[in-house]
Design a protein around this motif. Structure first.
Motif, PDB file in Angstrom:
ATOM      1  N   CYS A  21       3.641   3.705  -9.287  1.00  0.00           N
ATOM      2  CA  CYS A  21       2.827   3.532  -8.086  1.00  0.00           C
ATOM      3  C   CYS A  21       1.467   4.148  -8.363  1.00  0.00           C
ATOM      4  CB  CYS A  21       3.502   4.205  -6.899  1.00  0.00           C
ATOM      5  SG  CYS A  21       2.529   4.203  -5.384  1.00  0.00           S
ATOM      6  N   ARG A  44      14.535   2.754   6.746  1.00  0.00           N
ATOM      7  CA  ARG A  44      13.891   3.278   5.548  1.00  0.00           C
ATOM      8  C   ARG A  44      14.303   4.743   5.372  1.00  0.00           C
ATOM      9  NH1 ARG A  44       7.612   1.945   4.604  1.00  0.00           N
ATOM     10  NH2 ARG A  44       8.521  -0.079   5.120  1.00  0.00           N
ATOM     11  N   TYR A  93       9.462   1.704  -1.632  1.00  0.00           N
ATOM     12  CA  TYR A  93       8.074   1.912  -1.230  1.00  0.00           C
ATOM     13  C   TYR A  93       7.601   3.282  -1.709  1.00  0.00           C
ATOM     14  CZ  TYR A  93       9.075  -1.811   2.159  1.00  0.00           C
ATOM     15  OH  TYR A  93       9.429  -2.987   2.764  1.00  0.00           O
ATOM     16  N   ASN A  95       4.641   6.287  -1.086  1.00  0.00           N
ATOM     17  CA  ASN A  95       3.608   6.721  -0.171  1.00  0.00           C
ATOM     18  C   ASN A  95       2.965   7.988  -0.681  1.00  0.00           C
ATOM     19  OD1 ASN A  95       5.105   8.973   0.698  1.00  0.00           O
ATOM     20  ND2 ASN A  95       4.917   8.484   2.859  1.00  0.00           N
ATOM     21  N   TRP A 110       0.790   3.792   2.429  1.00  0.00           N
ATOM     22  CA  TRP A 110       2.015   3.181   1.909  1.00  0.00           C
ATOM     23  C   TRP A 110       1.679   2.080   0.916  1.00  0.00           C
ATOM     24  CZ3 TRP A 110       6.999   4.700   2.880  1.00  0.00           C
ATOM     25  CH2 TRP A 110       7.190   5.619   3.921  1.00  0.00           C
ATOM     26  N   GLN A 112       3.011  -1.472  -1.145  1.00  0.00           N
ATOM     27  CA  GLN A 112       3.507  -2.733  -0.601  1.00  0.00           C
ATOM     28  C   GLN A 112       5.000  -2.940  -0.803  1.00  0.00           C
ATOM     29  OE1 GLN A 112       2.464  -2.411  -3.590  1.00  0.00           O
ATOM     30  NE2 GLN A 112       3.343  -3.957  -4.918  1.00  0.00           N
ATOM     31  N   GLY A 113       5.664  -2.131  -1.597  1.00  0.00           N
ATOM     32  CA  GLY A 113       7.099  -2.291  -1.815  1.00  0.00           C
ATOM     33  C   GLY A 113       7.405  -3.120  -3.041  1.00  0.00           C
TER      34      GLY A 113
END
Length: 120
Positions: A21, A44, A93, A95, A110, A112-113
């Motif tokens: 990420c 979640r 996800y 963050n 966050w 986008q997954g």
């Protein structure tokens, strides 16, 4: 400022995946970062998080199998997932608490997954 997650995919039970990420944009600083996941029909949930100082917290269900890490120089968060189980199937996800340039405040951003599917 945005987070871009990647690395998901289809893997057999017992396999491994590494999620990344990356934060991009005009960033002054980043505090805590974390990975969450959401399975179909479920809320979640936190998978793991890491503070700027390196303190780590894992969900009980992933302890001993997943490893979270961060590269502060690259503004990038990682999740190494080993011994994957079908119940790990979810959208993952990332963050982070990010302070943009020319801002006095940290914002929760966050990604986008990315889909992780564990199946034979």
């Amino acid at each position: 400022v945005q987070l871009q997650a990647c690395g998901g995919g289809l893997v057999q039970p017992g396999g491994s995946l590494r999620l990344s990420c990356a934060a991009s944009g005009s960033i002054f600083g980043i505090n805590g970062m974390g990975w969450y996941r959401q399975a179909p029909g479920k809320q979640r949930e936190l998978v793991a998080d890491i503070t700027r100082g390196g303190r780590i917290n894992y969900a009980e269900s992933v302890k001993g199998r997943f490893t979270i890490s961060r590269d502060s120089a690259k503004n990038t968060l990682y999740l190494q997932m080993n011994s994957l189980k079908p119940e790990d199937t979810a959208v993952y996800y990332c963050n982070a608490a990010i302070r943009p340039d020319r801002s006095l405040y940290f914002e929760t951003i966050w990604g986008q997954g990315t889909q992780v599917t564990v199946s034979s």
